[in-house]
Structures are given as C-alpha cells and as structure tokens.
Scaffold this motif. Structure first.
Motif, PDB file in Angstrom:
ATOM      1  N   SER A  52      45.184  31.134  36.133  1.00 26.81           N
ATOM      2  CA  SER A  52      43.837  31.217  36.722  1.00 26.81           C
ATOM      3  C   SER A  52      43.827  30.680  38.145  1.00 26.81           C
ATOM      4  O   SER A  52      43.201  31.270  39.036  1.00 26.81           O
ATOM      5  N   ASP A  53      44.532  29.567  38.369  1.00 20.13           N
ATOM      6  CA  ASP A  53      44.631  29.003  39.718  1.00 20.13           C
ATOM      7  C   ASP A  53      45.328  29.985  40.658  1.00 20.13           C
ATOM      8  O   ASP A  53      44.915  30.148  41.818  1.00 20.13           O
ATOM      9  N   ALA A  56      42.968  32.798  41.528  1.00 22.14           N
ATOM     10  CA  ALA A  56      41.965  32.312  42.493  1.00 22.14           C
ATOM     11  C   ALA A  56      42.565  32.208  43.886  1.00 22.14           C
ATOM     12  O   ALA A  56      41.924  32.583  44.875  1.00 22.14           O
ATOM     13  N   GLU A  59      42.937  35.743  45.239  1.00 17.06           N
ATOM     14  CA  GLU A  59      41.626  36.287  45.632  1.00 17.06           C
ATOM     15  C   GLU A  59      41.096  35.638  46.903  1.00 17.06           C
ATOM     16  O   GLU A  59      40.357  36.259  47.657  1.00 17.06           O
TER      17      GLU A  59
END
Length: 82
Positions: A52-53, A56, A59
């Motif tokens: 997830s990190d 992120a 993105e």
C-alpha cells in the motif's frame, strides 16, 4: 482479552512435528499454534502495508527510473566479493 475456539485440518506429519516441538519446549500445541498464527499474520499485514505504501508513493510520483535502478545493481555486482 477473550478468545474464540478455532479449528482446522492438519496432516499427520504437521501434527507430529507440532507434538515434537511441544514436547521439546514443554509448551502445548495451543501455545505454538498461537505463536505461529501471530507471526504469520504480522508478516502478511506488514507485506500489505508495504505494498500500500508503494502504491501511494507511485501515485504521488515518487518513482525511480529504470536506468538508475540498473546502475545501482551493476555497481553492487561490481563490488561483490564473488
């Protein structure tokens, strides 16, 4: 903290290994199963957080170009004692 019973199927070899571990450590099956499950969940959740990190970061545009990555690996290989 309250607890809930959990059951699952295990093959005979796994049970024998678990029993050997329990005997060698003086702990019961439940203790070792709780330890194993806790470590597994911690590891899997860490991996999910890391992914997830990374998503992120991507993105947000925090990326490294492939040539920089390749140069780092070449430099590392050149400095390898092998």
């Amino acid at each position: 903290m309250s607890s809930t019973a959990l059951s699952f199927q295990a093959d005979q070899e796994t049970l024998q290994t678990l029993d050997q571990l329990a005997s060698a450590t003086g702990r019961d099956r439940q203790y070792h199963l709780q330890q194993a499950l806790s470590r597994y969940l911690e590891s899997e959740m860490r991996q999910i957080r890391d992914i997830s990190d990374g998503i992120a970061d991507a993105e947000a545009g925090n990326l490294t170009d492939i040539e920089s990555v390749r140069a780092g690996w070449v430099k590392r290989a050149d400095n390898s004692p092998d």
